[in-house]
Structures are given as structure tokens and as C-alpha cells.
Write an enzyme that holds these catalytic residues in place. Structure first.
Site, PDB file in Angstrom:
ATOM      1  N   SER A   1      44.936  41.414  36.938  1.00 19.78           N
ATOM      2  CA  SER A   1      44.783  39.817  37.047  1.00 19.78           C
ATOM      3  C   SER A   1      45.939  39.421  36.059  1.00 19.78           C
ATOM      4  O   SER A   1      46.433  39.974  35.305  1.00 19.78           O
ATOM      5  CB  SER A   1      43.499  39.213  36.448  1.00 19.78           C
ATOM      6  OG  SER A   1      43.659  37.895  36.161  1.00 19.78           O
TER       7      SER A   1
ATOM      8  N   TYR B   1      35.679  39.666  31.325  1.00 21.03           N
ATOM      9  CA  TYR B   1      36.640  39.797  32.347  1.00 21.03           C
ATOM     10  C   TYR B   1      37.993  39.997  31.566  1.00 21.03           C
ATOM     11  O   TYR B   1      38.831  40.816  32.291  1.00 21.03           O
ATOM     12  CB  TYR B   1      36.671  38.471  32.989  1.00 21.03           C
ATOM     13  CG  TYR B   1      37.610  38.493  34.394  1.00 21.03           C
ATOM     14  CD1 TYR B   1      37.036  39.042  35.489  1.00 21.03           C
ATOM     15  CD2 TYR B   1      38.860  37.891  34.082  1.00 21.03           C
ATOM     16  CE1 TYR B   1      37.918  39.021  36.731  1.00 21.03           C
ATOM     17  CE2 TYR B   1      39.738  37.929  35.446  1.00 21.03           C
ATOM     18  CZ  TYR B   1      39.296  38.632  36.611  1.00 21.03           C
ATOM     19  OH  TYR B   1      40.076  38.635  37.634  1.00 21.03           O
TER      20      TYR B   1
END
Ligand code: NAD
Length: 269
Positions: free
Chosen positions: A152, A165
């Protein structure tokens, strides 16, 4: 792309979103695909249907095959079994795409330990377990291979309220580099992609509300969210022989989000 025809690839979390698009694209490139899913069997079947449609104009003579495998990658026995079953079915495994991922939000002072462990367990531990099993297989048979981690932009951009995350993707970046260095001499390449905001089910909260989507897109230098197909194209490249000399890299596919977007227009004297 060069070198993909006849390769076997396992894609985790391939019943939706980016994983689904990767499975379809790699089938189109001539790979046999293993479609892992955790609970959405219908989504996985849909991935197979779309992949075969793209890959096989004539289904009777088509060389591409697809296998559906249920499994929760955060469980060691499932991760081991996924790789094992892929090998048993196709005879070998060449490419692993660590795509499965989850997220949850909370102020960092209030995260409960179960949700923290869940996110790290899927995004980082699960990805490592699948990589470990794939690497063991490649080493045992002296075969080259490729691992692609779906990371990401939050591999490098801190993400308040999404600590688990953010940590998981930061860790994934280190895993990409560490494994790449450790196994470079054995012909195992390890790379990642870092998607920016992409239209998939994980982002339902804003993709299903035009106002919220416009707000998200106002922060992206290119002015729009990405598509799963754009992510899949980069994965196909990294997995192929076109990228034969690339290892240990995360390629950001983000419309410019990692370019310190706030500096797009001058604001300091
Ligand atoms: P998604 O929710 O459609 O896909 C995630 C997939 O992972 C789902 O199919 C889910 O069932 C599967 N999964 C979750 N836990 C699992 C488990 N324990 N075992 C096996 N599968 C499991 O969302 P997506 O956007 O397609 O996400 C794919 C990857 O891309 C994730 O790793 C995510 O972090 C990453 N990513 C997405 C974006 C984005 O904006 N969509 C941005 C950056 C990174």
C-alpha cells in the site's frame, strides 16, 4: 508479457477487488491460476468465470486452468495446505501473489488486541507464511520464482487511526526487501506494489458515495482513484521476465499520492 505462459500462480484473497483482477490478468497472460478465497465462494467462482472468458477464446483447446482453494491465510495449517494443494494440482508453483488484506480503524489509544492481531495476522503473518511455503518449494526443486506482495502507499505514508494496517504494510515493505536479498542468488525475486486509493470493496465506504469519492480524489494529484486492472497490470509486469532484473522493490501505483501531494501547488513563500 514474456515468460508467463504455463506458469502456475497462487493469488491469495482473489474473490474480489485487486486479487480478482490480478487472477484474471495473469490467466489472460497464460498462467494457470490458483484462486484462494476465505469465505466468498461465489466471488471466487466469478473470478474463475471471468478469467477463463478472457484467457480462453476456445475453452476446449485452452491451456489455462483455474483452481479454487478455500483457506484462511492467517492460519498456519491453511497457508501450508494452500501451497501444497497448488503444487499437487499443477505439479509446481512459480509465482505467489500475497494479496489478501484487511483493515480496521480506531484511535490508536483504543485498539483492542484482537483486532490488532487480526490485521497483523492476515496482512503480515499470513503473507509471510505463504511466502515461506513457496520459497521452501522453490528451493527444494531448484526453481526460480517470483513473489509479489500487495502492499500500500501506507508502506511509507503513516496512517493515523489505522495503526495496525499501517504497521502491517510497513512490515511488508521490509519483508519484500529482506526476502529479496536473502534469496536473490537462488533466482527468487521478491517485489511489491503499493496501490493508492483504488475502487474495490475494501473502500465501499467512499466508493458508494459520490461526494465522499470526490473528497478522496481531491487529495490525489492525478485527480482520480485507481482501478484494480491498473494494479493487476503492474503485477503482471513484475511477475514476468520483463522484470527479470528487478528485486526488492515496491512499485507505487497511486496517481502521485506518494509525491507529497500537498506540494502540488506552492504554499510556502
Ligand atoms: P478486498 O476487500 O476486495 O480484497 C481483500 C481480499 O482479501 C478479500 O477477497 C478478502 O476475502 C481476502 N481476505 C481477507 N482475509 C483473508 C484471509 N484471512 N485469508 C484469505 N483471504 C482473506 O480489497 P482490495 O482493495 O482488493 O484489497 C486487496 C489488497 O490491496 C489488500 O492487501 C489491501 O490492503 C491492498 N490495498 C488496497 C487499496 C485500495 O485502495 N483498495 C490500497 C492499498 C492497498
Amino acid at each position: 508479457m514474456k515468460g508467463l505462459t504455463g506458469k502456475t500462480v497462487l493469488i491469495t484473497g482473489a474473490s474480489s477487488g485487486i486479487g480478482q483482477a490480478i487472477a484474471i490478468r495473469l490467466a489472460e497472460e497464460g498462467c494457470n491460476i490458483v484462486i484462494n478465497y476465505r469465505s466468498d465462494g461465489d466471488g471466487a467462482a466469478d473470478t474463475r468465470r471471468q478469467a477463463m472468458e478472457k484467457a480462453c477464446k476456445d475453452i476446449e483447446v485452452c491451456g489455462v486452468k483455474a483452481l479454487l482453494l478455500q483457506g484462511d491465510i492467517s492460519k498456519e495449517e491453511d497457508a501450508v495446505s494452500l501451497v501444497q494443494q497448488s503444487i499437487e494440482h499443477f505439479g509446481h508453483l512459480d509465482i505467489l501473489v500475497n494479496n489478501a488484506g484487511v483493515q480496521t480503524d480506531s484511535p490508536s489509544e483504543a485498539i483492542d488486541v484482537d483486532s490488532f492481531d487480526w490485521v497483523l495476522g492476515v496482512n503480515l503473518r499470513g503473507a509471510y507464511l505463504c511466502a515461506r511455503e513457496t520459497i521452501k518449494h522453490l528451493l527444494a526443486h531448484n526453481r526460480p520464482g517470483s513473489i509479489i506482495n500487495i502492499s500500500s502507499v501506507h508502506e511509507i505514508i503513516p496512517r493515523p487511526q489505522y495503526l495496525s494496517y499501517s504497521i502491517s504494510k510497513g512490515g511488508m515493505g521490509n519483508m519484500t526487501k529482506t526476502l529479496a536479498l536473502e534469496y536473490a542468488a537462488q533466482g527468487i525475486r521478491v517485489n511489491g506494489i503499493g496501490p493508492g486509493a483504488t475502487v474495490t470493496p475494501i473502500n465501499e465506504e467512499w466508493t458508494e458515495d459520490p461526494e465522499k469519492q470526490a473528497e478522496v480524489e481531491s487529495h490525489i494529484p492525478m485527480g482520480r482513484a485507481g482501478t484494480s486492472e491498473e494494479m493487476a497490470a503492474a503485477v503482471a509486469f513484475l511477475a514476468s521476465d520483463e522484470a527479470a532484473y528487478i528485486t526488492g522493490q515496491t512499485l507505487y501505483i497511486d496517481g502521485g499520492l506518494t509525491l507529497y501531494a500537498d506540494f502540488q501547488n506552492p504554499w510556502s513563500a
